[in-house]
Design a protein around this motif. Structure first.
Motif, PDB file in Angstrom:
ATOM      1  N   TYR A 156       0.833  -1.207   0.000  1.00 28.45           N
ATOM      2  CA  TYR A 156       0.000   0.000   0.000  1.00 28.45           C
ATOM      3  C   TYR A 156       0.862   1.249   0.000  1.00 28.45           C
ATOM      4  O   TYR A 156       0.635   2.197  -0.760  1.00 28.45           O
ATOM      5  CB  TYR A 156      -0.945   0.048   1.209  1.00 28.45           C
ATOM      6  CG  TYR A 156      -1.735   1.323   1.188  1.00 28.45           C
ATOM      7  CD1 TYR A 156      -2.894   1.417   0.428  1.00 28.45           C
ATOM      8  CD2 TYR A 156      -1.280   2.469   1.830  1.00 28.45           C
ATOM      9  CE1 TYR A 156      -3.583   2.606   0.315  1.00 28.45           C
ATOM     10  CE2 TYR A 156      -1.961   3.670   1.727  1.00 28.45           C
ATOM     11  CZ  TYR A 156      -3.111   3.728   0.975  1.00 28.45           C
ATOM     12  OH  TYR A 156      -3.773   4.912   0.852  1.00 28.45           O
ATOM     13  N   LYS A 161       2.424   6.112  -2.576  1.00 29.80           N
ATOM     14  CA  LYS A 161       3.453   7.095  -2.920  1.00 29.80           C
ATOM     15  C   LYS A 161       3.565   7.238  -4.435  1.00 29.80           C
ATOM     16  O   LYS A 161       3.662   8.346  -4.970  1.00 29.80           O
ATOM     17  CB  LYS A 161       4.808   6.659  -2.355  1.00 29.80           C
ATOM     18  CG  LYS A 161       5.201   7.307  -1.044  1.00 29.80           C
ATOM     19  CD  LYS A 161       6.402   6.629  -0.413  1.00 29.80           C
ATOM     20  CE  LYS A 161       7.737   6.953  -1.092  1.00 29.80           C
ATOM     21  NZ  LYS A 161       8.870   6.322  -0.318  1.00 29.80           N
ATOM     22  N   THR A 167      -1.178  10.767 -13.474  1.00 26.37           N
ATOM     23  CA  THR A 167      -2.354  11.408 -14.055  1.00 26.37           C
ATOM     24  C   THR A 167      -3.056  10.390 -14.957  1.00 26.37           C
ATOM     25  O   THR A 167      -2.514   9.315 -15.236  1.00 26.37           O
ATOM     26  CB  THR A 167      -1.942  12.616 -14.915  1.00 26.37           C
ATOM     27  OG1 THR A 167      -1.373  12.125 -16.136  1.00 26.37           O
ATOM     28  CG2 THR A 167      -0.921  13.487 -14.197  1.00 26.37           C
ATOM     29  N   PRO A 168      -4.255  10.718 -15.440  1.00 27.86           N
ATOM     30  CA  PRO A 168      -4.964   9.779 -16.314  1.00 27.86           C
ATOM     31  C   PRO A 168      -4.198   9.454 -17.599  1.00 27.86           C
ATOM     32  O   PRO A 168      -4.475   8.444 -18.238  1.00 27.86           O
ATOM     33  CB  PRO A 168      -6.269  10.530 -16.638  1.00 27.86           C
ATOM     34  CG  PRO A 168      -6.478  11.452 -15.487  1.00 27.86           C
ATOM     35  CD  PRO A 168      -5.104  11.874 -15.070  1.00 27.86           C
ATOM     36  N   ARG A 169      -3.235  10.306 -17.971  1.00 31.76           N
ATOM     37  CA  ARG A 169      -2.478  10.064 -19.194  1.00 31.76           C
ATOM     38  C   ARG A 169      -1.281   9.150 -18.996  1.00 31.76           C
ATOM     39  O   ARG A 169      -0.629   8.755 -19.953  1.00 31.76           O
ATOM     40  CB  ARG A 169      -1.920  11.392 -19.732  1.00 31.76           C
ATOM     41  CG  ARG A 169      -2.889  12.199 -20.515  1.00 31.76           C
ATOM     42  CD  ARG A 169      -2.186  13.411 -21.072  1.00 31.76           C
ATOM     43  NE  ARG A 169      -2.129  14.491 -20.086  1.00 31.76           N
ATOM     44  CZ  ARG A 169      -1.411  15.596 -20.250  1.00 31.76           C
ATOM     45  NH1 ARG A 169      -0.667  15.756 -21.336  1.00 31.76           N
ATOM     46  NH2 ARG A 169      -1.425  16.539 -19.329  1.00 31.76           N
ATOM     47  N   ASP A 170      -0.948   8.868 -17.737  1.00 34.68           N
ATOM     48  CA  ASP A 170       0.318   8.219 -17.439  1.00 34.68           C
ATOM     49  C   ASP A 170       0.225   6.698 -17.476  1.00 34.68           C
ATOM     50  O   ASP A 170      -0.856   6.123 -17.472  1.00 34.68           O
ATOM     51  CB  ASP A 170       0.806   8.650 -16.052  1.00 34.68           C
ATOM     52  CG  ASP A 170       1.279  10.089 -16.042  1.00 34.68           C
ATOM     53  OD1 ASP A 170       1.592  10.629 -17.117  1.00 34.68           O
ATOM     54  OD2 ASP A 170       1.314  10.690 -14.953  1.00 34.68           O
ATOM     55  N   ALA A 190      -7.247   1.320  -7.339  1.00 37.76           N
ATOM     56  CA  ALA A 190      -8.187   2.115  -6.541  1.00 37.76           C
ATOM     57  C   ALA A 190      -7.808   3.589  -6.501  1.00 37.76           C
ATOM     58  O   ALA A 190      -8.659   4.454  -6.355  1.00 37.76           O
ATOM     59  CB  ALA A 190      -8.263   1.565  -5.116  1.00 37.76           C
ATOM     60  N   LEU A 191      -6.519   3.884  -6.629  1.00 39.54           N
ATOM     61  CA  LEU A 191      -6.057   5.257  -6.401  1.00 39.54           C
ATOM     62  C   LEU A 191      -5.852   6.078  -7.656  1.00 39.54           C
ATOM     63  O   LEU A 191      -5.750   7.296  -7.581  1.00 39.54           O
ATOM     64  CB  LEU A 191      -4.742   5.243  -5.602  1.00 39.54           C
ATOM     65  CG  LEU A 191      -4.795   4.678  -4.188  1.00 39.54           C
ATOM     66  CD1 LEU A 191      -3.443   4.864  -3.515  1.00 39.54           C
ATOM     67  CD2 LEU A 191      -5.882   5.355  -3.353  1.00 39.54           C
ATOM     68  N   PRO A 193      -6.423   6.409 -12.204  1.00 39.95           N
ATOM     69  CA  PRO A 193      -6.879   5.883 -13.491  1.00 39.95           C
ATOM     70  C   PRO A 193      -5.743   5.721 -14.498  1.00 39.95           C
ATOM     71  O   PRO A 193      -6.004   5.433 -15.664  1.00 39.95           O
ATOM     72  CB  PRO A 193      -7.864   6.953 -13.957  1.00 39.95           C
ATOM     73  CG  PRO A 193      -7.346   8.215 -13.362  1.00 39.95           C
ATOM     74  CD  PRO A 193      -6.682   7.843 -12.057  1.00 39.95           C
ATOM     75  N   ALA A 194      -4.494   5.912 -14.078  1.00 36.26           N
ATOM     76  CA  ALA A 194      -3.372   5.706 -14.998  1.00 36.26           C
ATOM     77  C   ALA A 194      -3.378   4.259 -15.511  1.00 36.26           C
ATOM     78  O   ALA A 194      -3.894   3.365 -14.849  1.00 36.26           O
ATOM     79  CB  ALA A 194      -2.054   6.000 -14.287  1.00 36.26           C
ATOM     80  N   ARG A 195      -2.796   4.061 -16.695  1.00 37.40           N
ATOM     81  CA  ARG A 195      -2.707   2.713 -17.252  1.00 37.40           C
ATOM     82  C   ARG A 195      -1.762   1.878 -16.414  1.00 37.40           C
ATOM     83  O   ARG A 195      -0.645   2.287 -16.118  1.00 37.40           O
ATOM     84  CB  ARG A 195      -2.201   2.787 -18.689  1.00 37.40           C
ATOM     85  CG  ARG A 195      -2.071   1.417 -19.326  1.00 37.40           C
ATOM     86  CD  ARG A 195      -1.838   1.520 -20.806  1.00 37.40           C
ATOM     87  NE  ARG A 195      -0.663   2.313 -21.114  1.00 37.40           N
ATOM     88  CZ  ARG A 195      -0.006   2.242 -22.263  1.00 37.40           C
ATOM     89  NH1 ARG A 195      -0.435   1.431 -23.221  1.00 37.40           N
ATOM     90  NH2 ARG A 195       1.050   2.995 -22.483  1.00 37.40           N
ATOM     91  N   GLU A 238       5.942   6.718 -16.652  1.00 38.22           N
ATOM     92  CA  GLU A 238       6.164   7.797 -15.691  1.00 38.22           C
ATOM     93  C   GLU A 238       6.598   7.218 -14.339  1.00 38.22           C
ATOM     94  O   GLU A 238       7.421   7.812 -13.640  1.00 38.22           O
ATOM     95  CB  GLU A 238       4.881   8.623 -15.520  1.00 38.22           C
ATOM     96  CG  GLU A 238       4.647   9.610 -16.634  1.00 38.22           C
ATOM     97  CD  GLU A 238       4.189   8.975 -17.947  1.00 38.22           C
ATOM     98  OE1 GLU A 238       3.793   7.789 -17.942  1.00 38.22           O
ATOM     99  OE2 GLU A 238       4.241   9.645 -18.981  1.00 38.22           O
ATOM    100  N   ARG A 258      10.582   6.575 -17.635  1.00 39.49           N
ATOM    101  CA  ARG A 258      10.664   7.745 -18.496  1.00 39.49           C
ATOM    102  C   ARG A 258      11.613   8.792 -17.915  1.00 39.49           C
ATOM    103  O   ARG A 258      11.877   8.793 -16.720  1.00 39.49           O
ATOM    104  CB  ARG A 258       9.261   8.356 -18.574  1.00 39.49           C
ATOM    105  CG  ARG A 258       9.098   9.402 -19.627  1.00 39.49           C
ATOM    106  CD  ARG A 258       7.802  10.166 -19.424  1.00 39.49           C
ATOM    107  NE  ARG A 258       7.625  11.108 -20.501  1.00 39.49           N
ATOM    108  CZ  ARG A 258       6.783  10.943 -21.517  1.00 39.49           C
ATOM    109  NH1 ARG A 258       6.027   9.877 -21.577  1.00 39.49           N
ATOM    110  NH2 ARG A 258       6.704  11.830 -22.484  1.00 39.49           N
ATOM    111  N   GLN A 259      12.080   9.701 -18.745  1.00 41.70           N
ATOM    112  CA  GLN A 259      12.837  10.855 -18.255  1.00 41.70           C
ATOM    113  C   GLN A 259      12.034  11.565 -17.163  1.00 41.70           C
ATOM    114  O   GLN A 259      10.836  11.772 -17.308  1.00 41.70           O
ATOM    115  CB  GLN A 259      13.069  11.834 -19.395  1.00 41.70           C
ATOM    116  CG  GLN A 259      14.089  11.347 -20.395  1.00 41.70           C
ATOM    117  CD  GLN A 259      14.899  12.491 -20.980  1.00 41.70           C
ATOM    118  OE1 GLN A 259      14.719  13.648 -20.600  1.00 41.70           O
ATOM    119  NE2 GLN A 259      15.813  12.173 -21.864  1.00 41.70           N
ATOM    120  N   LEU A 308     -12.164  -2.969  -2.161  1.00 43.19           N
ATOM    121  CA  LEU A 308     -11.237  -2.662  -3.251  1.00 43.19           C
ATOM    122  C   LEU A 308      -9.910  -3.402  -3.119  1.00 43.19           C
ATOM    123  O   LEU A 308      -9.136  -3.450  -4.065  1.00 43.19           O
ATOM    124  CB  LEU A 308     -11.004  -1.151  -3.317  1.00 43.19           C
ATOM    125  CG  LEU A 308     -12.260  -0.333  -3.653  1.00 43.19           C
ATOM    126  CD1 LEU A 308     -11.975   1.164  -3.562  1.00 43.19           C
ATOM    127  CD2 LEU A 308     -12.781  -0.683  -5.052  1.00 43.19           C
TER     128      LEU A 308
END
Ligand SMILES: [Zn+2]
Ligand SMILES: [Zn+2]
Ligand SMILES: [Zn+2]
Ligand SMILES: [Zn+2]
Ligand SMILES: [Zn+2]
Ligand SMILES: [Zn+2]
Ligand SMILES: [Zn+2]
Ligand SMILES: [Zn+2]
Ligand SMILES: [Zn+2]
Ligand SMILES: [Zn+2]
Lengths: 341, 341, 341, 341
Positions: A156, A161, A167-170, A190-191, A193-195, A238, A258-259, A308
């Motif tokens: 957890y 952390k 973010t949703p894009r990450d 649960a925390l 929506p990133a892929r 990310e 990623r950088q 969850l």
């Protein structure tokens, strides 16, 4: 009461009759054990691996993943009362040091560790502190959640952390869908929506990962770094959370990052060995992760109460402690073994 | 105009007469150079170390630490106007990629690097972009601040990141009080009241460090880790910023870092080589640091305008470029060498 | 091409034939409109409420919620190419001011607002900037997402800011499950496992809220403050997001907010009027929220691509623009009205 | 021992002989008072303004700003020992509630307030908790810092929160250079290189403000909003900290705040009354501020030890308590009045 004790290293555990502990100190809490997790660390203790570090005096009662019902409380206890269902943070912390005063109690300067350096939970009752007690939801049972107190809490902590910057894009890569990774995936789902991309050697682990929230499963067959780069347009993820930490996973994990990304170390075994020029030119971060704080355990129990985060358990009567230990040692436990007094 | 060019690797730079660049594109800015820093990187370029990476076509004008006055602007430029005093961010960034849109332009996916992969500032005029121009205060002169555009910006970036978590009770260790460290110490002094402990091999560097803000100077004589532990009650510093990154400084830096602390890598040379078990049990972070962003350069110039960050410079006429390069190569420059057209 | 124009205030919109715009500037992008949202703001424009603020010259093409396909790009455009499906950020920003350089482009010092102060999207083609274009997923259609460009983006921005501090143990109250609230609830559900309590006057709105993620629906029948206090053990919610901002919702929202909690203002109408002693003794924060940034729109489109945010739309042919406007004015639109050329 | 007690509202304080308190509980600490601040709140207590809120039983010992030497400690106390010089956090907190476990002990659900609802420090000894004791540096004297325990701590808390977002380019406005503002200015100066603009009605207060760190003093003569806008190119300051909170300062403070900026409320008296449309279109935040946490007091004492925060005091013997109270009531105290037993 009955208590299962370490009587010598490289010897078998023994069941003994001992006194029920009492809440003599003002913050003392005596918990009637509802479930005590049988952990690989317990095997290591029996092999003597913790002897020098813990300096514990034998015989003592083993068991560091504990949950149950409050049986008695000291005079100053205001956060729990007799009858409350609780899970116990693995550390008994001082409450006065800078770490404790900052909510970062895991780094307490004066902590005890029941089951490791003092009496633990393979027993009918356990003495702990009000500072270690987390009340659990009516819908949860101590024997079902006890094993979340240690490995689950570590997973957890790292996942929470890691999720903070997602973010949703990450994309977040989880390396290792075993015991900790299995919890980590549920927490991340649960925390954020990133892929979620999960890497594991075992196809069945990837299948399970997909059922609990992984968006993509990547076999760790030597092509996993390339696979992650392909999935991310060549840039890497990310965030990478490495629940393995050995057999090359650290170099692979950093290569998947990623950088300016974060590579989280949770599992351990090998060295992180990386040229400073690579850290500088990529501006990556290598992030260490220890077990979670008291607040982390509260948050994890909130997720568990919402359904969850769940854990598969295999329950044993306390009297069958030897069977549980043997099964774990032989790899015959599916999920986590739990002793129920 | 005059321009100093790389005409071949392992050959001397040559002064040539070339056309003054024009602001044909809408975001183009032509800057009349007021000062161009002569940097150790320039020596490496001449040795061919950047040839493969930069893919620059020879001959080209060298010089990546530039400041001056705006001479002409393109049609879309709104942030600077003719006559403005400016320092130039080392990168010309695209403004459209995710990094650029997030203020993290250093990680731009489509950047150019004048003086490295396109024409730089050892010249009378330089073509850059509006996105690279930072107006400087009336009280500052281009030739005095030009060298802050690269090494100074890197030091600012690391120090500002480091300072974010420092409280008045904390200790920050700076390893290396040379070129970058010298700026880093001034920046840390300006940004945080935390105690600054500076570690360096050279007594004179420690003396200088004390005059610009170090609270304690520790000689790097083999006893520096113990000295830092002694200064911090045995726990280590909350933050360590390593401007050296070689000769053992990474292991020492990590050993000086407190549990849950940050170890910042800025200088480079050796590997960070650390057992995962140590990262996990200590929960330390290893933080990479690249050059600063456009916003960092704006902030650094604000500190310079307040007199909180200064740099010693040794000025040369542009025609004396060879002398400056030779002096730098021979270690005969005190502070930074600057070419003034 | 056809374009629907404001020809005078308190007059009807008119369809006219005008030239297709061209991408003459380097960051220009011409978009073939796939859908343009018909927004309540458009009704206000026709009533002249924006005339003084926008200073727009009549006639001009209305429509500020736009999505479609890239038709032509200027010479410097690298983030989109002809044929790309895109949604457009409502502002065309400068890219050079401090806000733009920090990812906070909504506070750009030099922005234009197509459909408000320059030509908008009730047309076959629209001229915008590369800085406003967000590529959308193959699975999304411009006409389905266009209306997310304004109200949806505002809801995303507030919900994402609110979610940053929410833990699994926390409660977040959403006041108002109408247009913005409906998106806000979906975003909060995607970003946080905190408990979502939704307050609305209309029972059907609460029913809908529950189907899209609300954990609890509370009727705004005068007992809503007490209901929230009851749900939170008398303490109030860690975060309240108020999409109403009138008819007493601000005092109620603050009363529902826990000590040290955040009360987010999104909807507007009345004054926040609160004694300073209450702000001090409770240490609450009142947080203003404007429309989202370019990065927010990217994140929102990522959620939409995952199916986590959807919008009910009612489509009209561009030629039926008057019907769409009339339907909206009469309250006859379910979800959002979209013009499709 | 001697103790000065409230024996009735609208009556004079009385000196009495009472027993020295004992450290019977495990976290109890008995402190020998070195200095007790005489505060305007004490005058309000005597007027009965706190009677209903505190529910204190008369007679009781007054005095809530205390520092001294540890005289005796309970069995569980590990953070201080007999003889230690300490300042006392004004609250005695529980250590078990969520706020206490998160370092946010000011919002403790079970706290006591010595001097307000239980015996305070106008006495030779005071009973408190280990959780309230902050050790102070050898260089500091209890009587010199005692008054920082309340007003100073409030100012520190607000200033430190405000400073977190300030960069070297920013402007911070402090409204009110009186008791709290005087500390706030010193704290801001220590924590940030942002420009400090101080607004006050009294020319001498502005002069003093400049000597302790203000970059600009602005007279509150009706032109202060315009003056701040002029100083900031018409945009307003990134952060405004209002230590006044009445006579129009809230509307003025918000008007001085830049778009997306923070307006901090510390002083109180009037209402914040602002249209929601203004909060939304400007995206400003109104931030409440209570007294600081235990960690804040530790940080403030670190600044005091470095000489970065000082306070002018006027000392009285404990026996002269009536003179001190009278002087304060008559406005005859310069700085803070301190009782020294
Ligand atoms: Zn375990
Ligand atoms: Zn093992
Ligand atoms: Zn502790
Ligand atoms: Zn350089
Ligand atoms: Zn870019
Ligand atoms: Zn709209
Ligand atoms: Zn802009
Ligand atoms: Zn009012
Ligand atoms: Zn006071
Ligand atoms: Zn508490």
């Amino acid at each position: 009461m009955r208590a299962v004790r370490v009587v010598g290293y490289h010897e078998k555990l023994e069941m003994t009759e001992v006194d029920v502990p009492e809440a003599t100190g003002p913050w003392d809490v005596v918990v009637r054990i509802g479930g005590a997790g049988v952990c690989r660390t317990d095997l290591h203790i029996l092999e003597g691996q913790w002897a020098e570090k813990s300096q514990v005096t034998l015989p003592y009662t083993i068991g560091h993943e504990n949950a149950g019902w409050v049986h008695a409380v000291g005079s100053a206890v205001t956060n729990v009362a007799e009858g409350d269902k609780v899970i116990l943070h693995p550390l008994v912390t001082c409450g006065l040091c800078r770490a404790c005063r900052s909510g970062d109690d895991v780094h307490c300067e004066n902590s005890a560790f029941p089951g490791i350096d003092t009496h633990g939970g393979y027993a009918e009752y356990l003495l702990t502190s009000a500072r270690s007690c987390v009340r659990i939801d009516d819908a949860l049972e101590p024997a079902d959640v006890a094993a979340l107190a240690d490995a689950g809490l570590t997973a957890y902590h790292a996942a929470a952390k890691a999720a903070r910057r997602l973010t949703p894009r990450d994309t977040c890569v989880v390396i290792g869908a075993g015991g900790l990774g299995h919890i980590g995936i549920q927490v991340l789902k649960a925390l954020t929506p990133a892929r979620l991309v999960v890497v594991d050697r075992i196809p069945a682990a990837l299948d399970l990962a997909r059922t609990i929230g992984a968006d993509v499963g990547v076999p760790a067959d030597g092509g996993q770094v390339e696979a992650v780069l392909d999935l991310t347009g060549g840039t890497g993820a990310e965030v990478v959370v490495d629940f393995v930490g050995e057999n090359g996973s650290t170099a692979e994990g950093l290569a998947m990052t990623r950088q300016a990304g974060d590579y989280h170390v949770v599992g351990y075994g090998e060295n992180v060995d990386v040229p400073t020029i690579d850290l500088v030119s990529s501006e990556k971060n290598v992030v260490g992760n220890l077990v979670g704080s008291y607040n982390d355990l509260q948050d994890l129990m909130a997720l568990a109460a919402k359904g969850l985060v769940t854990l598969h358990t295999q329950k044993y009567a306390l009297d069958d402690f030897q069977q549980a230990v043997t099964d774990l040692d032989n790899g015959d436990v599916r999920g986590r073994a739990i002793l129920v007094p």
